[in-house]
Scaffold this motif. Structure first.
Motif: not given
Ligand code: FAD
Lengths: 432, 281
Positions: A14-16, A33-35, A42-49, A105-107, A129-131, A160-162, A302-304, A315-317
């Motif tokens: 979501p951040a990227g 760039l996405e790995r 590869k992404n996991v969330q509950g998920a509430i948007l 559903l995140r996928a 993958t960005v190394t 925005a790599d999480g 974002g998460d990173s 988190g996603s918001n």
């Molecule tokens: C079980 C669970 C439940 C959750 N429930 C909620 C919820 O209900 N509501 C909510 O708002 N939030 C929820 N969250 C939090 C939410 O999932 C995260 O805050 C959100 O996904 C963060 O987004 P992001 O884009 O920062 O990171 P991510 O979604 O983790 O995305 C990071 C991306 O970067 C890619 N990446 C990483 N490293 C590299 C690299 N070196 N090179 C290229 N690509 C790379 C990854 O493959 C991934 O696609 C939950 C989290 C979990 C684990």
């Protein structure tokens, strides 16, 4: 490669996606760039948007995004071994034409968002993958990827790599992740026929229910569980601090098994077929754990950047909002022909401070510390509340006055009067 | 040298799921991949390109989404992409498919004569292995099936030498070009795409050809109309229900168990016992 971009975004969560979409829509030359094989794999969330954050980026997302259910009811349960006490709020107002929250559903959601990014004009490259970050004279000037001829340059790199950003750590922007600042969550999706699901949760159409859960199921560890209704499935998950898992040595999937067998939960998922299992980290260090968010030629979103409001499971918001604000910062500089220097990128942090993102994180800044220092919040209180309810709701000839006395005594015995007052004060301080 | 690789986008059979409630196959969400055998064909083409220099065109017939498969092939290093897509192609069996592809290859040859057509040995969703031979027959190409390696190619002299797996062993065959080779699995695995090729795959336009553009006039030869194959029934073969005999592990040494197994085989299959030279009971 000699090609240069206005901005490189690492990661398609979501951040990227928010960052890349905003940048590309403004006409900037963007590489994302996405790995993962495709965004979302590869992404996991509950998920509430949370609608608001996405609406500010794609106003009419409701017409096209793959959404599961809009939330009309939230329950909060505190569990003891075989009982549950709780509250709930349900309102028809949540069924307006612009609902506030959805299950997703995140996928499929991430895939859709990524298509929008592509359509906006960004170059999206997956399975890459960005190394590391390329630096010249203390400035980030691009990225190195795992592909041949894979060095690419840009005016600014948005990380925005999480959670657990290896790139930020390698570049020295972050320290090691403290296990006390990160939760490990596991979740499963259980398939159920739509009618069964609607019957069990007392909902119709695309209405949905979420249940946030705390108490005995975490074995006293700092953590919570959740149950969300999707269109044809239920997502059930539980997460606790990594440091607590290390201490108790309870395997996370064992907690999930216990949760599924709890008498308040089991009937809700009964007959469902388990479809997928996933585990992921959540940064929960809050305000005090936020690293430096920008520098010469780089920003973290974002998460990173650790932008998760664990108390409200948001988190996603925060991810989308930080991604959008980072992008807007770059767009403004680009428009004025100014470089993405550390000094100029300070606008990003300032705008974030003014938004709900930092305001909320600041509000709860003491919470991680307090929860950590007071494990009885997760062990003693759930029991006390459940027993109190049990005592008061059992009609057995004992008068109500005596029952209240029993309840009061149980609280004082467990925590002492001073302890109770201290707990109340600490909780108030940590969330005010 | 002009090489055409025919590929097909197929559902990733490893990830096909059955809907737990309705028991139907869930096509939604099952990722589409390049037919795994075709990847070996692409890699062979790219190695020939590396060695002798060649223009590699990837060709597929399918719905518009099949362009993802073509783009992937370009990321690996192919030069051009042609997507045959038209409602008129829908419902094609192997006969109609090979006709349409052959026509398209003929069309491609008008630009630059095609020396070699490569395909995978078969697809994982149809398993027929008929499309390659069908194309070869129609275009009068030398047909080389089940090829494990292309050992030599002479672009000037227009000859090719391959190793071909056959029942008894490996055949080494040399023949003239133009030829069609169906490639076995197990050769060189597909290379890791370079970054410039990843960019090119995203940016390069796909040539989309409808029926007319592919040079097909006779609609009776394509799509459902051109497909005589009738699927009369789909069923899971019934599992045999002959009783298994347990030969007890409690019998002791492995040698004892082995002779018990041989005795049993000998009594049930006397011919087998004779051929093995076991004493007939
Ligand atoms: C079980 C669970 C439940 C959750 N429930 C909620 C919820 O209900 N509501 C909510 O708002 N939030 C929820 N969250 C939090 C939410 O999932 C995260 O805050 C959100 O996904 C963060 O987004 P992001 O884009 O920062 O990171 P991510 O979604 O983790 O995305 C990071 C991306 O970067 C890619 N990446 C990483 N490293 C590299 C690299 N070196 N090179 C290229 N690509 C790379 C990854 O493959 C991934 O696609 C939950 C989290 C979990 C684990």
């Amino acid at each position: 490669m000699t090609e240069k971009f206005d901005a490189i975004v690492v990661g398609a969560g979501p951040a990227g996606n928010a960052a890349a979409y905003t940048l590309a829509s403004a006409g900037l030359k963007v590489l994302q760039l996405e790995r993962g094989e495709t965004p979302g794999t590869k992404n996991v969330q509950g998920a509430i948007l949370y609608s608001d954050a996405l609406e500010r980026i794609i106003p009419d997302f409701r017409n096209e995004a793959p959404l599961e259910r809009h939330i009309i009811e939230q329950r909060m349960w505190v569990l003891d071994d075989d009982s549950a006490i709780g509250t709930s709020y349900r309102s028809e107002a949540f069924s307006s034409d612009r609902p506030n929250r959805y299950t997703i559903l995140r996928a499929p959601f991430d895939r859709w968002f990524s298509e929008k990014v592509r359509a906006a004009g960004a170059l999206v490259i997956c399975e890459t993958t960005v190394t590391e970050l390329l630096q010249e004279g203390g400035r980030v000037v691009g990225v190195r990827t795992d592909r041949e001829e894979g060095d690419i340059y840009a005016d600014v790199v948005i990380l925005a790599d999480g959670v657990n950003s290896l790139l930020a750590r390698k570049a020295g922007f972050h320290g090691e992740l403290d296990p006390r600042n990160v939760a490990l969550a596991v979740k499963e999706i259980h398939f159920l026929p739509e009618e069964t699901l609607q019957g069990r949760f007392n909902i119709k159409g695309s209405e949905g229910v979420v249940i946030e859960i705390a108490g005995a199921v975490t074995h006293g560890m700092v953590g919570t569980a959740f149950l969300y209704t999707n269109r044809e499935s239920i997502t059930l998950g539980i997460g606790c601090l990594l440091s607590d898992f290390k201490k108790t040595r309870v395997p996370p999937y064992a907690l999930l098994e216990e949760l599924k067998q709890h008498p308040a939960i089991a009937p809700l998922i009964e007959g469902g077929e388990m479809k997928e299992y996933a585990a992921h980290l959540i940064p929960e260090g809050g305000y005090k754990a936020i690293p430096k968010l920008y520098g010469e030629g780089w920003m973290i979103v974002g998460d990173s950047a650790g932008l998760v409001n664990a108390a409200h499971r948001e988190g996603s918001n925060l991810a989308m909002t930080s991604g959008r604000i980072a992008a807007e910062t770059v767009i403004a500089l680009h428009g004025k022909g100014l470089p993405c220097s550390q000094e100029n990128l300070a606008v990003y942090r300032a705008a974030l401070d003014e938004s709900f993102v930092m305001k909320d994180l600041k509000k709860y800044r003491e919470l991680p510390e307090v929860l950590h220092g007071n494990p009885h919040f997760f062990s003693v209180y759930p029991k006390l509340f459940n027993r109190a309810a049990h005592t008061m709701l059992t009609v057995d000839g004992e008068d109500k006055h005596s029952k209240e006395k029993t309840v009061r005594r149980s609280f004082v015995e467990q925590r002492s009067l001073l302890g109770l007052m201290g707990d109340a004060y600490r909780m108030w301080r940590a969330t005010r | 040298m002009h090489i055409v690789v025919c590929i097909k986008q197929v559902p990733d059979s490893a990830q096909i799921r059955v809907h737990p409630v309705t028991n139907t196959i869930m096509r939604q969400g099952v990722p589409a991949i390049i037919n795994p055998f075709d990847l070996f064909a692409i890699e062979e083409a790219l190695q020939l390109k590396d060695r002798y220099g060649a223009r590699v065109t990837v060709l597929t017939m399918g719905p518009p989404q099949a362009e993802v498969a073509l783009r992937k092939a370009v990321a690996y290093g192919a030069d051009e992409m042609v997507l045959l897509t038209d409602r008129a192609f829908a419902g094609a069996d192997t006969l109609a498919t090979s006709y349409a592809l052959a026509q398209a290859i003929r069309k491609l040859g008008e630009e630059e004569p095609v020396d070699l057509v490569l395909t995978g040995k078969q697809t994982i969703d149809g398993d027929t292995a008929q499309v390659g031979p069908g194309i070869a027959r129609r275009l009068d190409l030398q047909l080389l099936t089940y090829v494990s390696a292309i050992t030599d190619l002479d672009p000037g002299g227009k000859t090719i030498e391959v190793q071909r797996r056959s029942e008894g062993g490996v055949q080494v065959i040399r023949t003239r070009l133009p030829a069609l080779v169906t490639v076995l699995e197990g050769g060189s695995t597909i290379r890791f795409a370079t970054m410039p090729n990843m960019f090119r795959a995203e940016r390069q336009p796909v040539q989309q050809w409808n029926r007319e553009q592919a040079g097909i006039d006779d609609v009776g030869k394509i799509g459902l109309k051109g497909s005589p194959t009738v699927v009369s029934k789909i069923f899971t073969p019934r599992a045999g229900n002959r009783r298994a005999k347990m030969i007890g592990a409690e019998m002791g040494s492995a040698g004892e168990v082995a002779s018990a197994v041989l005795d049993l085989l000998g009594s049930e299959h006397p011919r087998f016992a004779r051929e093995l030279g076991l004493a007939a009971p």
